[in-house]
Design a protein around this motif. Structure first.
Motif, PDB file in Angstrom:
ATOM      1  N   ARG A  83      20.629   2.897  -7.711  1.00 35.36           N
ATOM      2  CA  ARG A  83      19.652   3.267  -6.686  1.00 35.36           C
ATOM      3  C   ARG A  83      18.568   2.212  -6.671  1.00 35.36           C
ATOM      4  O   ARG A  83      18.172   1.706  -7.720  1.00 35.36           O
ATOM      5  N   ILE A  84      18.090   1.905  -5.466  1.00 35.12           N
ATOM      6  CA  ILE A  84      17.001   0.936  -5.380  1.00 35.12           C
ATOM      7  C   ILE A  84      15.708   1.724  -5.221  1.00 35.12           C
ATOM      8  O   ILE A  84      15.577   2.532  -4.306  1.00 35.12           O
ATOM      9  N   SER A  85      14.815   1.522  -6.117  1.00 27.98           N
ATOM     10  CA  SER A  85      13.542   2.239  -6.007  1.00 27.98           C
ATOM     11  C   SER A  85      12.417   1.227  -5.800  1.00 27.98           C
ATOM     12  O   SER A  85      12.371   0.202  -6.465  1.00 27.98           O
ATOM     13  N   LEU A  86      11.574   1.514  -4.833  1.00 28.88           N
ATOM     14  CA  LEU A  86      10.460   0.616  -4.524  1.00 28.88           C
ATOM     15  C   LEU A  86       9.156   1.391  -4.637  1.00 28.88           C
ATOM     16  O   LEU A  86       9.121   2.584  -4.345  1.00 28.88           O
ATOM     17  N   ALA A  88       5.733   2.847  -3.370  1.00 30.38           N
ATOM     18  CA  ALA A  88       5.424   3.368  -2.037  1.00 30.38           C
ATOM     19  C   ALA A  88       4.753   2.333  -1.122  1.00 30.38           C
ATOM     20  O   ALA A  88       5.160   2.178   0.033  1.00 30.38           O
ATOM     21  N   VAL A  90       4.975  -0.938  -1.102  1.00 31.15           N
ATOM     22  CA  VAL A  90       5.953  -1.962  -0.724  1.00 31.15           C
ATOM     23  C   VAL A  90       6.901  -1.389   0.320  1.00 31.15           C
ATOM     24  O   VAL A  90       7.229  -2.039   1.323  1.00 31.15           O
ATOM     25  N   PHE A  91       7.320  -0.143   0.060  1.00 32.79           N
ATOM     26  CA  PHE A  91       8.242   0.512   0.991  1.00 32.79           C
ATOM     27  C   PHE A  91       7.579   0.643   2.373  1.00 32.79           C
ATOM     28  O   PHE A  91       8.186   0.343   3.402  1.00 32.79           O
ATOM     29  N   ALA A  92       6.290   1.038   2.397  1.00 29.96           N
ATOM     30  CA  ALA A  92       5.560   1.210   3.660  1.00 29.96           C
ATOM     31  C   ALA A  92       5.438  -0.126   4.391  1.00 29.96           C
ATOM     32  O   ALA A  92       5.649  -0.204   5.603  1.00 29.96           O
ATOM     33  N   LEU A  94       7.419  -2.733   4.106  1.00 23.56           N
ATOM     34  CA  LEU A  94       8.742  -3.100   4.612  1.00 23.56           C
ATOM     35  C   LEU A  94       9.059  -2.335   5.895  1.00 23.56           C
ATOM     36  O   LEU A  94       9.594  -2.890   6.857  1.00 23.56           O
ATOM     37  N   LEU A  95       8.678  -1.057   5.895  1.00 23.96           N
ATOM     38  CA  LEU A  95       8.946  -0.207   7.063  1.00 23.96           C
ATOM     39  C   LEU A  95       8.184  -0.717   8.278  1.00 23.96           C
ATOM     40  O   LEU A  95       8.743  -0.856   9.375  1.00 23.96           O
ATOM     41  N   THR A  98       9.665  -3.983   9.542  1.00 28.45           N
ATOM     42  CA  THR A  98      10.914  -3.744  10.268  1.00 28.45           C
ATOM     43  C   THR A  98      10.608  -3.231  11.671  1.00 28.45           C
ATOM     44  O   THR A  98      11.215  -3.669  12.654  1.00 28.45           O
TER      45      THR A  98
END
Lengths: 162, 182
Positions: A83-86, A88, A90-92, A94-95, A98
């Motif tokens: 599983r890839i866990s990032l 929060a 970093v995830f935001a 990236l979102l 995108t």
């Protein structure tokens, strides 16, 4: 070694914990003393009975499965199973990135063809409109690579109508 | 990093998992079936967590029993108090003067299990680790976290207490038979 000494060290003898000289002396005494041999035999019999008693219990298969699963759950997966866990933030980020890229691509696609071509090739003149087909469409022309021409003609006509 | 973790997991499966049956059988002498399963599960979870502290080439079974002992004392702290009280009466080795008369029958499993259950837990641990698991006194001292002298006296007292309990069972059985027949 006499009987008293042997009886005091019977545990160590039976457990193999006597020093080599003391063990040799104990063995020598055992050869000579039937009563001490019986005492030792009784201790060994107790040990065998204990082993038998404890061996009666077998672990239930579900416990074995549970423990294996427990280890499996904590074991790292293969690369393609991981599983890839990032974090929060970093995830935001990236979102958002995108989304911005997606919006940019969509706005480029929506831009009018004339404007788009002007930004890319400002000095290029629009192609001369092909002669409008007379009357009904001649479908036989489709076989000669002139589909695009027909399309452009129709688009141009639609533009003129507006 | 990932490769070493994979290797660790494989090593654990090869080194520690094969002893699961031994650990369970031992735990069964300390608790009922449900509690024994919990003890084993917690032991293996802890063993997996601290597997890096296990020294390859040493006795993995002894290492697992040490963890089991820790899990067990954590879970049954009351028993721990009981042990420390018993500890005061542990002094010398009692010689085997009366062991030449046969008190053990080969088919004594049920009675023996009953006698084991009556044995103080510190003695039970020491006797089982010595007689069933065949650990050395040094290893037992590490498992039970006590000096070797204490291990010696616990094994000695444990065996003698077991023998007394079995003798008592043997003597009470003929009396019960006699009463039933008369």
């Amino acid at each position: 070694m006499d009987c008293k000494e042997f009886r005091e060290s019977l545990d160590f003898y039976a457990d193999g914990e006597l020093a080599p000289e003391a063990e040799a002396a104990a063995r020598l005494h055992l050869n000579e003393c039937a009563a001490c041999r019986r005492a030792e035999a009784e201790l060994l019999r107790l040990r065998r009975a204990l082993k038998r008693t404890v061996a009666q219990h077998q672990p239930p298969p579900e416990l074995v499965r549970r423990v294996e699963a427990l280890i499996g759950a904590h074991r790292p997966h293969r690369l393609w199973q991981r599983r890839i866990s990032l974090p929060a933030p970093v995830f935001a980020l990236l979102l958002v990135a995108t989304l911005l890229v997606g919006l940019g691509v969509a706005s480029l696609r929506r831009a009018p063809p004339g404007k788009q071509s002007a930004s890319v090739q400002p000095e290029q003149k629009p192609p001369a409109p092909a002669p409008a087909p007379q009357g009904n469409l001649d479908l036989a022309r489709f076989d000669h690579g002139e589909r695009a021409t027909i399309y452009k003609v129709r688009r141009t006509q639609a533009g003129d109508a507006q | 990093m990932w490769l070493s973790r994979r290797r660790r997991a494989r090593q654990f499966e090869e080194t520690a998992l094969p002893h699961l049956a031994d650990v369970y059988r031992f735990a069964r002498q300390l608790a009922d079936e449900e509690q024994a399963q919990d003890l084993v599960q917690d032991t293996y979870l802890r063993a997996w967590k601290y597997f890096d502290s296990f020294q390859a080439g040493t006795n993995c079974r002894a290492w697992l029993f040490r963890i089991l002992h820790n899990v067990w004392t954590d879970r049954f702290r009351q028993s721990r108090l009981e042990l420390s009280l018993n500890e005061q009466s542990e002094t010398a080795i009692e010689p085997y003067y009366d062991w030449e008369d046969e008190f053990m029958r080969e088919e004594l499993s049920a009675e023996l299990e009953q006698a084991l259950a009556q044995l103080p837990e510190a003695y039970r641990w020491a006797v089982l680790l010595a007689d069933v698991e065949e650990l050395s006194y040094q290893e037992i001292a590490q498992v039970m976290d006590c000096p070797i002298g204490t291990v010696m006296s616990r094994i000695n007292r444990g065996r003698r207490t077991l023998a007394r309990l079995l003798r008592a069972t043997e003597q009470s059985e003929p009396q019960a038979e006699h009463k039933r027949s008369s």
